[in-house]
Design a protein around this motif. Structure first.
Motif, PDB file in Angstrom:
ATOM      1  N   TRP A  45      64.980   2.339  33.998  1.00 45.60           N
ATOM      2  CA  TRP A  45      65.834   2.993  34.800  1.00 45.60           C
ATOM      3  C   TRP A  45      66.769   3.770  34.535  1.00 45.60           C
ATOM      4  O   TRP A  45      67.715   3.815  33.152  1.00 45.60           O
ATOM      5  CB  TRP A  45      66.508   1.998  36.246  1.00 45.60           C
ATOM      6  CG  TRP A  45      67.502   2.866  36.737  1.00 45.60           C
ATOM      7  CD1 TRP A  45      68.422   3.079  37.449  1.00 45.60           C
ATOM      8  CD2 TRP A  45      66.752   3.819  38.474  1.00 45.60           C
ATOM      9  NE1 TRP A  45      69.210   3.359  38.056  1.00 45.60           N
ATOM     10  CE2 TRP A  45      68.009   4.238  38.587  1.00 45.60           C
ATOM     11  CE3 TRP A  45      65.896   3.637  38.803  1.00 45.60           C
ATOM     12  CZ2 TRP A  45      67.599   4.752  39.813  1.00 45.60           C
ATOM     13  CZ3 TRP A  45      65.475   4.323  39.881  1.00 45.60           C
ATOM     14  CH2 TRP A  45      67.016   4.976  39.944  1.00 45.60           C
ATOM     15  N   GLY A  46      67.340   5.374  35.168  1.00 45.99           N
ATOM     16  CA  GLY A  46      68.160   6.390  34.621  1.00 45.99           C
ATOM     17  C   GLY A  46      68.433   7.491  35.626  1.00 45.99           C
ATOM     18  O   GLY A  46      67.523   7.708  36.165  1.00 45.99           O
ATOM     19  N   PRO A  47      69.330   8.447  35.222  1.00 46.90           N
ATOM     20  CA  PRO A  47      70.009   9.405  35.839  1.00 46.90           C
ATOM     21  C   PRO A  47      68.325  10.647  35.869  1.00 46.90           C
ATOM     22  O   PRO A  47      68.258  11.358  36.393  1.00 46.90           O
ATOM     23  CB  PRO A  47      70.721  10.182  35.020  1.00 46.90           C
ATOM     24  CG  PRO A  47      71.051   9.238  33.592  1.00 46.90           C
ATOM     25  CD  PRO A  47      70.101   8.404  33.697  1.00 46.90           C
ATOM     26  N   GLU A  48      67.669  10.767  34.754  1.00 48.10           N
ATOM     27  CA  GLU A  48      66.526  11.149  34.462  1.00 48.10           C
ATOM     28  C   GLU A  48      65.177  11.382  35.374  1.00 48.10           C
ATOM     29  O   GLU A  48      64.072  11.776  35.417  1.00 48.10           O
ATOM     30  CB  GLU A  48      65.784  11.589  33.399  1.00 48.10           C
ATOM     31  CG  GLU A  48      65.259  10.292  32.848  1.00 48.10           C
ATOM     32  CD  GLU A  48      65.912   9.423  31.924  1.00 48.10           C
ATOM     33  OE1 GLU A  48      67.037   9.386  32.196  1.00 48.10           O
ATOM     34  OE2 GLU A  48      65.659   8.106  32.189  1.00 48.10           O
ATOM     35  N   LEU A  49      65.356   9.706  36.234  1.00 51.26           N
ATOM     36  CA  LEU A  49      64.278   9.515  36.925  1.00 51.26           C
ATOM     37  C   LEU A  49      64.818   9.354  38.604  1.00 51.26           C
ATOM     38  O   LEU A  49      66.280   8.897  39.037  1.00 51.26           O
ATOM     39  CB  LEU A  49      63.853   7.845  36.437  1.00 51.26           C
ATOM     40  CG  LEU A  49      63.432   7.680  35.538  1.00 51.26           C
ATOM     41  CD1 LEU A  49      63.260   5.519  35.043  1.00 51.26           C
ATOM     42  CD2 LEU A  49      62.006   8.531  35.574  1.00 51.26           C
ATOM     43  N   ASN A  50      64.490  10.429  39.278  1.00 53.06           N
ATOM     44  CA  ASN A  50      64.450  10.149  40.498  1.00 53.06           C
ATOM     45  C   ASN A  50      63.499   9.604  41.717  1.00 53.06           C
ATOM     46  O   ASN A  50      63.734   9.453  42.886  1.00 53.06           O
ATOM     47  CB  ASN A  50      64.827  11.870  41.265  1.00 53.06           C
ATOM     48  CG  ASN A  50      65.750  12.437  40.379  1.00 53.06           C
ATOM     49  OD1 ASN A  50      66.588  12.438  40.009  1.00 53.06           O
ATOM     50  ND2 ASN A  50      65.481  13.951  39.914  1.00 53.06           N
ATOM     51  N   ASP A  51      62.302   9.571  41.553  1.00 57.45           N
ATOM     52  CA  ASP A  51      61.015   9.027  41.990  1.00 57.45           C
ATOM     53  C   ASP A  51      60.514   7.422  41.624  1.00 57.45           C
ATOM     54  O   ASP A  51      59.476   8.377  40.946  1.00 57.45           O
ATOM     55  CB  ASP A  51      60.307  10.068  42.798  1.00 57.45           C
ATOM     56  CG  ASP A  51      61.156  10.562  44.081  1.00 57.45           C
ATOM     57  OD1 ASP A  51      61.121  10.339  44.836  1.00 57.45           O
ATOM     58  OD2 ASP A  51      61.967  11.549  43.506  1.00 57.45           O
ATOM     59  N   VAL A  52      60.588   6.368  41.847  1.00 57.16           N
ATOM     60  CA  VAL A  52      60.148   5.402  40.864  1.00 57.16           C
ATOM     61  C   VAL A  52      59.591   4.458  41.895  1.00 57.16           C
ATOM     62  O   VAL A  52      59.889   3.834  42.961  1.00 57.16           O
ATOM     63  CB  VAL A  52      61.737   4.944  40.230  1.00 57.16           C
ATOM     64  CG1 VAL A  52      60.934   3.648  39.716  1.00 57.16           C
ATOM     65  CG2 VAL A  52      62.394   5.650  39.406  1.00 57.16           C
ATOM     66  N   VAL A  53      58.257   4.245  40.742  1.00 54.58           N
ATOM     67  CA  VAL A  53      57.293   3.750  41.835  1.00 54.58           C
ATOM     68  C   VAL A  53      57.154   1.804  41.374  1.00 54.58           C
ATOM     69  O   VAL A  53      57.005   1.878  40.038  1.00 54.58           O
ATOM     70  CB  VAL A  53      56.181   3.532  42.587  1.00 54.58           C
ATOM     71  CG1 VAL A  53      55.068   2.983  43.118  1.00 54.58           C
ATOM     72  CG2 VAL A  53      55.659   4.754  42.777  1.00 54.58           C
ATOM     73  N   VAL A  54      58.056   1.088  42.205  1.00 53.72           N
ATOM     74  CA  VAL A  54      57.528  -0.695  41.188  1.00 53.72           C
ATOM     75  C   VAL A  54      57.199  -1.758  41.467  1.00 53.72           C
ATOM     76  O   VAL A  54      56.482  -1.293  43.311  1.00 53.72           O
ATOM     77  CB  VAL A  54      58.932  -0.778  41.423  1.00 53.72           C
ATOM     78  CG1 VAL A  54      58.690  -2.558  41.150  1.00 53.72           C
ATOM     79  CG2 VAL A  54      60.140  -0.182  40.918  1.00 53.72           C
ATOM     80  N   MET A  55      55.938  -2.149  40.841  1.00 51.94           N
ATOM     81  CA  MET A  55      54.908  -2.577  41.679  1.00 51.94           C
ATOM     82  C   MET A  55      54.583  -3.929  40.899  1.00 51.94           C
ATOM     83  O   MET A  55      55.720  -4.237  39.536  1.00 51.94           O
ATOM     84  CB  MET A  55      53.257  -1.823  41.130  1.00 51.94           C
ATOM     85  CG  MET A  55      53.500  -0.525  41.311  1.00 51.94           C
ATOM     86  SD  MET A  55      51.576  -0.529  41.191  1.00 51.94           S
ATOM     87  CE  MET A  55      50.445  -1.141  42.126  1.00 51.94           C
ATOM     88  N   LEU A  56      54.232  -5.014  41.192  1.00 51.59           N
ATOM     89  CA  LEU A  56      54.239  -6.666  40.092  1.00 51.59           C
ATOM     90  C   LEU A  56      55.524  -7.036  39.774  1.00 51.59           C
ATOM     91  O   LEU A  56      55.894  -7.473  39.120  1.00 51.59           O
ATOM     92  CB  LEU A  56      53.500  -6.564  39.038  1.00 51.59           C
ATOM     93  CG  LEU A  56      52.232  -6.003  38.912  1.00 51.59           C
ATOM     94  CD1 LEU A  56      51.469  -5.079  37.057  1.00 51.59           C
ATOM     95  CD2 LEU A  56      51.539  -7.342  39.178  1.00 51.59           C
TER      96      LEU A  56
END
Ligand SMILES: C[S@@+](CC[C@H](N)C(=O)[O-])C[C@H]1O[C@@H](n2cnc3c(N)ncnc32)[C@H](O)[C@@H]1O
Length: 242
Positions: A167-178
């Motif tokens: 996780w960090g400021p460069e990530l705007n859309d993150v899909v999380v699985m498992l």
């Protein structure tokens, strides 16, 4: 060499099988079914229903699941060791194919997304054909009626195990699985939205969306209740920076 179909069956049951998948099912002589234990008996039942509806004359060969170290010091090495052990078990099962017979593995969602079937079969002397399936990510975005990415932007797909480290400021859309722990609740940041879905594409589908800070506590309770009621849960979510 025997031909093996690796068929993506979608995340939610027979309604999400593609026509290509149903045609492939009809041509299979032997279905190899991985037995992951009681917790996933519902998922085995879904596969059995697909076979009943679409397969022709066939046999079913059960493959016992190989136990794995869930808390290894070296995660990548432990997974490779586990895959080696699984490949040996698969090889024994595949020996039950007669010359010219077609085998198949039915893979939840799509075989290219967080599934090791292809990696394991790559080690064995078989000819593989992959039939793509609807992913749980597609089922999530469809259920929430959203586009996965913003205009001109990228999307990051990861697991609950890796979310906090990545996780960090460069990530705007993150899909999380498992993610069995709703790890996103540990992100202490405002301005984030969540689009969450469990049992996507099934009659039990559950959805929740909103500001992560506002709906996080409600989501934790809902997820725990659903898991207790059914005995298992599979959920996927998108975290979107506003
Ligand atoms: C081993 S991965 C398999 C992913 C699958 N190959 C796909 O294409 O979606 C299992 C994870 O997929 C997600 N998943 C699969 N089916 C789901 C469903 N019906 N609803 C919500 N999440 C699902 C969950 O994050 C679950 O932990």
């Amino acid at each position: 060499m025997n031909q093996i179909f690796v068929i993506g069956i979608g995340p939610g049951g027979v309604d999400q099988l593609t026509v290509q998948a149903t045609r492939a099912l009809a041509s299979v002589d032997v279905f190899f079914v991985l037995d992951k234990g009681d917790a996933t008996a519902d998922l085995v039942a879904v596969r059995s229903e697909m076979i009943r509806l679409y397969a022709g004359r066939h046999r079913v060969v059960d493959i016992p699941e190989v136990p794995r170290d869930r808390q290894p010091a070296d995660y990548a090495a432990a997974v490779l060791t586990w895959h080696d052990a699984r490949a040996a078990v698969y090889e024994t099962a595949l020996a039950q194919l007669a010359p010219g017979e077609v085998g198949a593995f039915l893979v939840w969602g799509d075989p290219a997304l967080y599934d090791s079937t292809l990696r394991i079969l790559d080690r064995l002397p078989v000819e593989i054909t992959v039939i793509p399936g609807v992913t749980s990510v597609a089922a999530l975005t469809a259920a929430h009626r959203i586009v996965l990415h913003r205009i001109g932007e990228s999307v990051h797909i990861t697991t609950g195990r890796r979310l906090l480290a990545e996780w960090g400021p460069e990530l705007n859309d993150v899909v999380v699985m498992l993610d069995s722990h709703l790890t996103c609740l540990q992100i202490a940041e405002s301005g984030l939205d969540i689009y969450w879905g469990a049992y996507l594409g099934t009659a039990d589908e559950a959805l929740l969306s909103g500001s992560l800070a506002e709906v996080g506590a409600e989501l934790a309770i809902l997820r725990a209740e659903l898991k207790q009621r059914k005995g298992w849960i599979m959920d996927t979510y998108l975290i979107r920076r506003r």
